[in-house]
Write a protein that holds these residues in place. Structure first.
Motif, PDB file in Angstrom:
ATOM      1  N   LEU A 835       9.841  11.923  -2.104  1.00  0.00           N
ATOM      2  CA  LEU A 835       9.598  11.443  -0.968  1.00  0.00           C
ATOM      3  C   LEU A 835      10.211  12.534   0.150  1.00  0.00           C
ATOM      4  N   GLU A 837       7.109  13.911   0.954  1.00  0.00           N
ATOM      5  CA  GLU A 837       6.259  14.915   0.775  1.00  0.00           C
ATOM      6  C   GLU A 837       5.074  14.401  -0.258  1.00  0.00           C
ATOM      7  N   ASP A 838       5.617  13.800  -1.151  1.00  0.00           N
ATOM      8  CA  ASP A 838       4.526  13.195  -2.385  1.00  0.00           C
ATOM      9  C   ASP A 838       3.899  12.083  -2.118  1.00  0.00           C
ATOM     10  N   ASP A 839       2.454  12.134  -1.670  1.00  0.00           N
ATOM     11  CA  ASP A 839       1.863  11.093  -1.463  1.00  0.00           C
ATOM     12  C   ASP A 839       1.791  10.047  -2.595  1.00  0.00           C
ATOM     13  N   HIS A 840       1.925  10.706  -3.864  1.00  0.00           N
ATOM     14  CA  HIS A 840       1.675   9.643  -5.175  1.00  0.00           C
ATOM     15  C   HIS A 840       2.996   8.986  -5.166  1.00  0.00           C
ATOM     16  N   THR A 842       4.854   7.995  -2.807  1.00  0.00           N
ATOM     17  CA  THR A 842       5.110   7.131  -1.594  1.00  0.00           C
ATOM     18  C   THR A 842       4.221   5.936  -2.194  1.00  0.00           C
ATOM     19  N   ALA A 843       3.024   6.074  -2.876  1.00  0.00           N
ATOM     20  CA  ALA A 843       1.967   5.014  -3.261  1.00  0.00           C
ATOM     21  C   ALA A 843       2.872   4.480  -4.207  1.00  0.00           C
TER      22      ALA A 843
END
Length: 913
Positions: A835, A837-840, A842-843
């Motif tokens: 976190l 930056e990492d969208d995955h 975050t999901a």
């Protein structure tokens, strides 16, 4: 008001009954009770009095009335000769008849020497003069009075002791036959309890026969008379009804002979007994239900009658209790009427409450958050909630269930209504709706409305369908399951799925004979590319690398770490497998096109198979990891196969185990604490206890080294117990009641007594159970058995919280997560590290937070190292966190200093404000 009314009714009944008693209206009741007492207190005759009965056979040979006196003379002569003590002739000896017969009677009386008594009666004329026998007879046989006077109702109850006439006293028959007995003056009550049939009888015809009657007559009183009665000489008496006058004389004579002259004891007026019985019932009525009070009152009446019978039998005293009986039954009837009235009111009130409750229940059903549909025995919908109508169709009430409900529901509904079989647990089903497929969780329960409905038609089975749309929950669970089993960046299998794939390849004996090979691949220079081009390019390279590995025919391709990948192949390590390893390296080493950039990475391979490492998947992966580590240490794109020489690490592990035992004995361990904070306020709300080992020669040893060794040797049980007791003892003395989290190994559950350890630590330290959380790892979910869940339930029942540590990286099972008694989920730092930056990542974090909210569980984020990570987590809804950003683990003194500083800051801020 009801109580006063009861007393008023009782008083009115008492007054009416007493008045009726005075007026004689209760005489029939009293006679009935007295007759009953005579029967119950009956007694045999004394046998001292013999009835000589002038029977029809004796009178048949008499030609005229004068000849009867000759017969009587013969009877007297025989009785006197038989030794009779006294002879009473209850026959007509008034006036002269035949000369010879009168002389014969006179001679018999003379021969009897004064043992004969004649009888006198009172005339029915206006002067009531006594009717005496002839003087010549009376001179030899003094007369006794045999007259009786009935009461006003025509029943003879009393017998006169003697008769007075013009100064003359004539003894009654009963008094004369037992002169030694003292008889009350005036009259006495005859004891009709004496059995008349037990008085000895001798017919005159038998007396005049040839037999010897001396044994029956000698020393006894013989009363001669007629037993038959007519309307002229019949007398009405208690118990027996109509008797002859002679029979009454016999009973009276027996009464005197047995000293059974009854006297009447009567409460006059009978108000006391009546009032007492009424008051008794009212008292009982207040203390107990109506039926018990009525039974108590009846028992009271029975006791009164038993006492009365005892008094009559033992003391010769009769009592009048009719008024008490009538009043008691009248009070009971009045109370019964009142009881019925109250019950009618209660039924009416219950009916109104039932109607009101129906309305309430209908409203409750309609407003229910879940879908609720009530179906009667005719399969007609009787009620439905708004949620049900929104999901199925509007206006469900009154429609047939077959028209609107799905077949999945109907099967269970018909089974419940027709067969009486309800569902024992909730089930899931996929329902086709206009908007698409929906997943629902439903249950059909069975009820009977016979207690609530009045009509026979409705007194049948009623089925209740309760369902809930869980489509979003299942989609979130499926997403989380996918994220747990797959790498969110590349779609490759996770470490958990990789281990499962190895296990699947070794499931049968044939599979184990064939063998399986594990290739672990490490990419070199990936970090340099990421640092040069950025994370996005590094992620794209990793995705392309996974795509290339997927084209090599492996049974499973997994991303085990940032730059490490795993492949599973059937078969053992041989020349072909080594050639395949070279192919893997060549495939991964080809240039990558990254949005206009070209990148080249190196690849190193470590191998092991089931022949070298055994059939345990973790061991194969571990040995392949050792081989890859050896390849990393080598130069170039090396390929290393696991060999026995690599067991040097195992020896090091054994040395670690020995040192561990010594450390426990010598007290080389200490407990450090890492703060857990409120992400909104930054306030310390808890700490996690962490074991630290300081070796006198090697210095500080990492937990990553000694914890696995402690797990493998079982020393983790003793070490975990020590950490638990030490942490509880220290935190219990802190001035601020922060929560304490302590890690618990699965081995402590499987082979230790974790419940006793926790409760013992709490008892020794005095720490409140509500301040303690035990943290379990996801590996416990895989090996979860019934006893693990039971132990967790016992701890939670004592107030101890349960947290699931490192969630999302191990062997997470959503089904176990929903069933296990877990209060808190700790998001693993590997997700937090990416976190924001990492969208995955975050999901994943958002999915975990949403799942935790649906399961009503707290969430703690681990590994927070930057302010941005804390900010993103707080915006996502996470309330609690821990990590180096808030503080590194330290001894208790350091935490106490931080707590004191925090309190000082708040105090200063308060003063400044």
């Amino acid at each position: 008001m009801t109580e006063y009314r009861q007393w008023f009714v009782a008083a009115t009944i008492a007054i009416v009954v007493v008045t009726a008693s005075w007026l004689g209206w209760l005489r029939p009741v009293e006679d009935g009770l007295q007759n009953l007492r005579f029967k119950l207190a009956s007694r045999p005759a004394s046998g001292d009095i013999v009835f000589v009965e002038i029977d029809p056979a004796a009178l048949a040979n008499i030609g005229s009335a004068s000849r009867a006196r000759g017969l009587y003379a013969d009877v007297v002569a025989i009785l006197a000769a038989s030794g009779a003590e006294m002879i009473v002739l209850d026959v007509n000896l008034r006036g002269r008849l035949g000369y010879f017969d009168d002389n014969e009677m006179y001679s018999a009386l003379s021969s009897a020497a004064g043992r004969v008594r004649t009888t006198a009666t009172m005339s029915s004329g206006p002067d009531h003069a006594p009717e005496l026998p002839l003087e010549r007879f009376a001179a030899l046989a003094p007369p006794v009075f045999v007259g009786v006077t009935p009461d006003r109702d025509g029943v003879v109850r009393r017998y006169p002791s003697r008769q007075m006439h013009e100064g003359w006293v004539i003894e009654s028959l009963a008094t004369a036959v037992t002169p030694q007995r003292r008889v009350p003056d005036g009259a006495f009550l005859v004891d009709f309890g004496i059995e008349l049939d037990t008085i000895p009888r001798v017919p005159v015809s038998a007396l005049l026969g040839d037999g010897d009657v001396s044994p029956l007559i000698s020393g006894k009183v013989a009363i001669v008379g007629v037993s038959d009665f007519s309307t002229q000489n019949g007398v009405m008496v208690p118990r027996y009804g109509m008797l002859s006058a002679t029979a009454v004389q016999l009973l009276a004579a027996e009464t005197v002979r047995q000293n059974r002259m009854l006297s009447s004891w009567r409460v006059d007026p009978p108000f006391v007994l009546v009032a007492f019985s009424a008051i008794l019932f009212l008292i009982l009525r207040r203390k107990m239900p109506f039926l018990l009070a009525a039974f108590g009152s009846v028992a009271f009446l029975i006791i009164i009658e038993l006492i009365t019978i005892g008094m009559q039998s033992r003391m010769g005293v009769t009592a009048h209790t009719a008024a008490a009986h009538v009043s008691q039954f009248a009070v009971i009837i009045a109370a019964l009427i009142q009881e019925l009235g109250q019950r009618n009111k209660s039924l009416s009130l219950a009916s109104r409450e039932r109607d009101s409750m129906r309305g309430i229940l209908a409203r409750v059903v309609a407003d229910n958050f879940d879908g609720v549909v009530v179906i009667d025995h005719n399969e007609v919908i009787r009620a439905a909630s708004k949620m049900a109508e929104d999901f199925i169709a509007p206006g469900l009430r009154g429609r047939s269930a077959s028209e609107v409900l799905d077949d999945t529901f109907l099967v269970h509904i018909k089974s419940a209504i027709n067969l009486g079989k309800a569902m024992d647990r909730a089930q899931e089903a996929t329902i086709i709706r206009p908007g698409g497929e929906r997943i629902v969780e439903f249950v059909v329960t069975l009820s009977s409305v016979s207690e609530w409905e009045d009509t026979r038609e409705s007194a049948e089975r009623v089925a209740c369908l309760t369902f809930r749309d869980i489509t979003e929950r299942r989609e979130a669970a499926a997403r989380l399951t996918y994220l747990a089993e797959h790498d969110p960046l590349t779609g490759a299998a996770s470490r958990m799925r990789f281990v499962e794939a190895i296990n699947e390849q070794l499931a049968t004996p044939l599979d184990r004979a064939r063998g399986v090979t594990v290739l672990l691949v490490g990419l070199a220079r990936l970090k340099a590319i990421t640092d040069t081009l950025g994370h996005a390019f590094g992620d794209e390279l990793v995705r392309q690398a996974v795509d290339r590995l997927g084209s090599l025919g492996a049974e499973c391709v997994a991303r085990l770490d940032g730059n490490r990948f795993g492949l599973v192949f059937k078969g053992l390590v041989d020349t072909d497998m080594l050639s395949l390893a070279e192919t893997v390296k060549e495939t991964l080493s080809r240039p990558y096109a990254l949005d206009g950039h070209h990148a080249i990475v190196g690849a190193r391979v470590g191998l092991s198979d089931s022949d070298l490492s055994g059939s345990v998947p973790e061991a194969i992966v571990s040995h392949a990891t050792m081989a890859l580590s050896m390849a990393d240490d080598a130069s170039g794109n090396a390929t290393v196969v696991f060999a026995a020489e690599m067991d040097a690490r195992i020896k090091g592990k054994q040395e670690m185990e020995t040192a561990l035992r010594a450390a426990l004995e010598r007290g080389q361990f200490s407990v450090h604490y890492q703060p857990q904070v409120d992400l909104d306020s930054g306030e310390i709300i808890g700490v996690e206890a962490l074991a630290r080992w300081t070796h006198p020669e090697l210095g500080n040893i990492s937990p990553g080294e000694f914890i696995p060794a402690a797990e493998a040797t079982g020393l983790i049980i003793e070490l975990g117990r020590w950490v638990l007791e030490t942490a509880c003892a220290e935190v219990a003395t802190w001035p601020k009641p922060v929560r304490l989290s302590v890690n618990v190994s699965p081995m402590q559950f499987e082979h230790g007594d974790i419940v006793s350890d926790v409760l013992g630590a709490l008892a020794k330290s005095g720490l409140a159970p509500e301040r303690l959380d035990i943290e379990i790892t996801e590996s416990l979910l895989v090996a979860e058995t019934t006893h693990v869940g039971d132990k967790l339930q016992l701890l939670r029942g004592c107030g101890v919280g349960v947290a699931l540590d490192d969630f999302g990286t191990g062997y997470s099972s959503l089904s176990y997560l929903g069933r296990l008694p877990v209060d808190k989920i700790k998001i693993d730092q590997s997700f937090v590290r990416g976190l924001p930056e990492d969208d995955h990542a975050t999901a994943i974090v958002r999915a975990v937070l949403m799942l935790a909210e649906s399961l009503d569980k707290d969430v703690v984020a681990e590994g927070i190292e930057t302010q941005d990570q804390a900010w993103v987590l707080r915006l996502a809804g996470c309330k609690k966190g821990q990590g180096y950003f808030f503080g590194r683990p330290g001894p208790a003194l350091a935490i106490l200093e931080r707590l004191a500083a925090s309190d000082a800051d708040r105090l200063a801020a308060k003063k400044a404000g």
